[in-house]
Structures are given as structure tokens and as C-alpha cells.
Design a protein around this motif. Sequence first.
Motif, PDB file in Angstrom:
ATOM      1  N   ARG A 136     -67.551 -41.319  22.013  1.00  0.00           N
ATOM      2  CA  ARG A 136     -66.142 -40.862  22.044  1.00  0.00           C
ATOM      3  C   ARG A 136     -65.455 -41.172  20.715  1.00  0.00           C
TER       4      ARG A 136
ATOM      5  N   GLY B 154     -66.168 -38.876  18.024  1.00  0.00           N
ATOM      6  CA  GLY B 154     -65.794 -37.496  18.272  1.00  0.00           C
ATOM      7  C   GLY B 154     -66.875 -36.653  18.903  1.00  0.00           C
ATOM      8  N   ARG B 155     -67.864 -37.289  19.498  1.00  0.00           N
ATOM      9  CA  ARG B 155     -68.996 -36.550  20.069  1.00  0.00           C
ATOM     10  C   ARG B 155     -68.838 -36.316  21.571  1.00  0.00           C
TER      11      ARG B 155
ATOM     12  N   SER C  87     -65.595 -35.719  24.543  1.00  0.00           N
ATOM     13  CA  SER C  87     -64.164 -35.535  24.751  1.00  0.00           C
ATOM     14  C   SER C  87     -63.649 -36.523  25.787  1.00  0.00           C
ATOM     15  N   ALA C  88     -62.337 -36.605  25.919  1.00  0.00           N
ATOM     16  CA  ALA C  88     -61.733 -37.464  26.938  1.00  0.00           C
ATOM     17  C   ALA C  88     -62.163 -37.030  28.332  1.00  0.00           C
TER      18      ALA C  88
ATOM     19  N   ASP D  48     -65.033 -35.563  29.103  1.00  0.00           N
ATOM     20  CA  ASP D  48     -66.418 -36.011  29.244  1.00  0.00           C
ATOM     21  C   ASP D  48     -66.471 -37.486  29.640  1.00  0.00           C
TER      22      ASP D  48
ATOM     23  N   GLU E 208     -73.980 -33.125  19.648  1.00  0.00           N
ATOM     24  CA  GLU E 208     -73.708 -32.073  20.632  1.00  0.00           C
ATOM     25  C   GLU E 208     -74.945 -31.627  21.398  1.00  0.00           C
TER      26      GLU E 208
ATOM     27  N   ARG F 113     -74.974 -33.544  24.613  1.00  0.00           N
ATOM     28  CA  ARG F 113     -73.752 -33.722  25.384  1.00  0.00           C
ATOM     29  C   ARG F 113     -73.847 -33.074  26.758  1.00  0.00           C
TER      30      ARG F 113
ATOM     31  N   THR G 133     -73.456 -34.941  30.496  1.00  0.00           N
ATOM     32  CA  THR G 133     -72.416 -34.638  31.479  1.00  0.00           C
ATOM     33  C   THR G 133     -73.026 -34.048  32.757  1.00  0.00           C
TER      34      THR G 133
END
Length: 267
Positions: A137, A140-141, A143-144, A146, A251, A254, A258
Motif C-alpha cells: 500500500r 502504491g501497489r 489501493s485502499a 484492496d 500489479e 495484485r 485480492t
Amino acid sequence: MKITRDLGGSHAWTLHEAVLDGGRRVFVKKGTGSCSFASEAAGLRWLADPGVVAVPEVISVSSDTLILEWVDTGPATAAAAERFGRELAALHAAGAPAFGAPWPGTIARLPMENTAALDWPSFYVTRRVLPFVRLARDDGRLSAVDVELIEDACAYLPEVAGPAEPPNRIHGDLWNGNLLWTDGQVVLIDPAAHGGHRETDLAMLALFGAPHLSTILGAYREAAPLSDGWRERVPLHQLHPLAVHVCLYGEAYRGSLTTAAAQVLAL
């Protein structure tokens, strides 16, 4: 010591084949100012202690160089896979004093907290998953949204972690690249060893695939039956390695992370 061949690089290290003054062939890993070599050496020795799995001998370790026994590799065979399944079960059964380890941990080039926790869900969430999620986080990899999803999965995790088990002696980074297939046996390298949950090693094997995986798992389960629901818990045990991969590679991992978190919430 004479370097005879460069073998490329991995993370912050260079890899080499070398010959010691007495003629012994060795594997050499070189890097700079990190606790990772000491951690790797401690993990290899700890995995070797019960005498049930093959690991390369640690010949020398310093802050910038790790020298290991050379291992000649060969084809991955079903016989070696069956043997490895039994040996992995024996390694896990050798146990650990606690969830964690008495040395600073590393995985790839990242530090990893090994301070003991009273139970496995607490250890896994606070030492393995959330530190890497928050690192991703901050870089920047993730998001909030995520992070919220993964934190919800972590909060739910104790309810779906399965029956409590004592600390197992696990490799901790058991993907196929850390298995050296030799003549009839598997040799383990590059551990992130600690007292953990045995399903974590099995889920890591499954994450990127391994030769003869069904044979490994079959032999393992014959030697050490798994609790009901272990297959459904695989995404739970993959949260940590996937979070690490997001930190390292961004990314590309990611979505897998999730998705695994959503699968945990669906258990």
C-alpha cells in the motif's frame, strides 16, 4: 576460492559456481549488507537438524557471502516426488518451539518478522500477511479498497483456519524454484524457515506448480493425513506469498492476491 562460472543474479545477489582451495565444488551467493544470508543459513541448518530432508551444507556465511555445498541436479521423477512427500511430512512433524523463529527472517530481499506469537492465526496475520500488504500500500501497489478487502479476510481468518495444530517445522517459501531435483531425491534451498502451519508449505507448492505435485501430496497425506477442508484453505495460506509478490513485482500479482482474499471471505 576460485569463481569458475557466473550463474546470473537473483534479487540483490549474484550467483556463482566456485572451487575451494582444496578442490571442493561449491555454490556461492554474493550480496551487500543484509541479514538475509545469516537468515538463510540459520534456516538451512534448522531444517537439516531433524535429519529427515536434504538441504545443502552451509560451508561459510558472512554479511556479503554465502557458500553452500554444490548440488548436482537431474530430472524430476515420480519416485523422487513420492520420497519428498514423505520427507516433507517428517520435517513438519519434527515441530518447532513456537510459531516464529529465533532469528530475523527474510524472504527474497525483504525483511520478515519472526517474533513468536501464541497461536498460528495471530502469527500469520500480524507477521506474514499484513506487514507486506501495508508495504505494498505504501509503495502504491495496492489501493485502499484492496487493503480493506485483505484486512477483512485477515479478521475472518481465525474462524476458517481449521483445527488448531502445534507449530510445524516448515520451509516457508516452498515454491518449485526452491526444490532441487537430484538423483532420486529433492534438496531444499532458499528457505524462509520458521515454526508455522504445515498447510502453508503445501499451498506454496501449489501456487506456482511443481512436477508430480499430486504424487507429492499423495505421499504426504499417507504419512500425515490433513484435516478436512485443507483444499479449500489453500487461498488462505497463499495470502502471504502473494502479498510478498505484490511488493516485489507489483500489479502482476495484485489480482491474484485480492482474489485469494475474496475466496477466504467466501469460506
